[in-house]
Design a protein around this motif. Structure first.
Motif, short mmCIF file in Angstrom:
data_model
loop_
_atom_site.label_atom_id
_atom_site.label_comp_id
_atom_site.label_asym_id
_atom_site.label_seq_id
_atom_site.Cartn_x
_atom_site.Cartn_y
_atom_site.Cartn_z
N VAL A 22 -19.76 0.46 7.87
CA VAL A 22 -20.42 -0.25 8.79
C VAL A 22 -22.00 0.46 8.61
CG1 VAL A 22 -18.97 0.01 11.18
CG2 VAL A 22 -20.79 1.77 10.81
N GLY A 23 -22.48 0.19 7.91
CA GLY A 23 -23.57 0.82 7.67
C GLY A 23 -24.40 -0.57 6.36
N GLY A 24 -23.05 -1.15 5.83
CA GLY A 24 -23.10 -2.23 4.98
C GLY A 24 -22.88 -2.86 3.91
N GLY A 25 -22.44 -1.24 3.65
CA GLY A 25 -21.97 -1.67 1.66
C GLY A 25 -20.25 -1.80 1.85
N ILE A 26 -20.12 -2.81 0.90
CA ILE A 26 -19.15 -2.14 0.57
C ILE A 26 -19.04 -2.07 -1.12
CG2 ILE A 26 -17.14 -4.63 0.86
CD1 ILE A 26 -19.11 -6.49 1.95
N LEU A 27 -17.18 -2.07 -1.07
CA LEU A 27 -17.41 -1.05 -2.09
C LEU A 27 -16.10 -2.48 -3.00
CD1 LEU A 27 -16.47 0.56 -4.83
CD2 LEU A 27 -15.44 2.11 -3.58
N ILE A 28 -15.96 -2.86 -3.99
CA ILE A 28 -15.06 -3.24 -4.47
C ILE A 28 -14.31 -3.87 -5.64
CG2 ILE A 28 -14.53 -6.71 -4.79
CD1 ILE A 28 -17.28 -7.22 -3.48
N ILE A 29 -13.47 -3.27 -5.80
CA ILE A 29 -12.47 -3.74 -7.05
C ILE A 29 -11.58 -4.78 -7.80
CG2 ILE A 29 -10.67 -2.32 -8.29
CD1 ILE A 29 -12.98 0.20 -7.20
N ALA A 30 -12.83 -4.83 -8.66
CA ALA A 30 -11.79 -5.94 -9.59
C ALA A 30 -11.53 -4.59 -11.04
CB ALA A 30 -12.63 -6.79 -10.69
N PRO A 31 -9.95 -4.89 -10.87
CA PRO A 31 -9.30 -3.44 -11.61
C PRO A 31 -8.93 -3.89 -13.39
CG PRO A 31 -7.77 -4.33 -10.08
CD PRO A 31 -9.08 -5.00 -9.73
#
Length: 310
Positions: free
Chosen positions: A262-271
């Motif tokens: 909810v701080g606005g961050g997103i971690l996304i993984i493309a293996p």
């Protein structure tokens, strides 16, 4: 997965930054945490860490922000390293279909949270990390894991955000005591809550967060903090549960494991391809970054990165 040259990707990221500012449609920061509510919503950053060690970035990628629930990924990794599959006796692995702070399913299912990424599940995971230790020691383990993963010791807890969460975290307090009533907390609720609030207040910029995610992307040059099997399982949970009741929509639009906060961050993984961090503090109706979610969708379209690609 499609091959994209670094120069073309950098050009795309630069254009993306300009595009989201031109659209000027930011969403609303989390208004129930005072330290987050006062953050200007018209900010955007994106960083993409590649297998060769490059990090391509655009926007305010050196601006620290509170990673909030993105921290749950790293706490889960630490706990699985400590107790392994014993954790699943206390927490499920299914999508919740409800908001991240809902108490409804917890009541219906006798105090066993659906997954480790909703708040109740994260409280149980944090409680498991805390077992036999003081909160400072548990937090030191999470911070140490993140710093090693990111290759950067300049990552800290934002004390003002932690205090703000503690003062206003009534629903999380209710969840903790409800879990305790079902004997699914081993430590005093206040100790677990103290650890949880400070864990969520870890501050990072998108460059740091993208580098930290390389341990989940399983790059050859990434620190060996996780087995390939454990990384695969955490990625699976990120895909199915990482965006709360918006997880299905994110999977449909982006096709990659992701964990929001909810701080606005997103971690996304493309293996094997990339570790991606996005930040924009305005949220959508699911409590996920509005611009960050759209940026992830556009990045996936541009690169062709997807766990479902042929």
């Amino acid at each position: 997965m499609t091959r994209v040259s670094p120069p073309d990707l950098q050009s795309f990221l630069t254009d993306l930054d300009m595009s989201v500012h031109a659209a000027n449609d930011w969403g609303t920061p989390a208004n129930y945490i005072p330290e987050l509510a006062c953050i200007a919503p018209d900010q955007f950053a994106i960083s993409v860490a590649l297998p060769d060690g490059q990090v391509l970035s655009a926007g305010c990628h050196d601006q620290p922000f509170s990673i909030q629930s993105v921290s749950k990924v790293f706490t889960l990794a630490c706990v699985l390293g400590r107790i392994g599959d014993e954790l699943w006796d206390r927490v499920g692995r299914e999508p919740s279909g409800t908001s991240f702070d809902s108490i409804v399913l917890l009541e219906r299912e006798q105090g066993r949270p659906r997954n480790p990424f909703i708040n109740a599940g994260a409280l149980v995971t944090t409680d498991a990390l805390l077992d036999g230790r003081m909160p400072a020691d548990a937090l030191a383990e999470v911070l140490g894991f993140i710093r090693t993963a990111a290759g950067d010791t300049n990552i800290h807890i934002d004390g003002d955000v932690a205090t703000s969460e503690k003062v206003t975290g009534h629903r999380n307090t209710a969840l903790a005591y409800y879990l305790a009533s079902h004997k699914n907390l081993h430590n005093p609720p206040n100790s677990t809550l103290e650890t949880y609030f400070h864990q969520c207040a870890i501050a990072m910029n998108t460059d740091q967060l993208a580098r930290a995610g390389t341990v989940l992307a399983r790059f050859q040059n990434a620190p060996r903090l996780l087995s390939s099997e454990r990384a695969r399982r955490i990625n699976a949970l990120m895909m199915t549960c990482g965006h709360y009741d918006g997880s299905g929509d994110f999977a449909f639009r982006v096709g990659l494991p992701g964990k929001s906060g909810v701080g606005g961050g997103i971690l996304i993984i493309a293996p094997g391809k990339a570790s991606i961090a996005v930040w924009s503090p305005g949220l959508n109706n699911y409590g996920n970054s509005k611009v960050g979610t759209e940026a992830a969708h556009r990045l996936a379209q541009f690169t062709g990165w997807s766990v479902f690609a042929g």
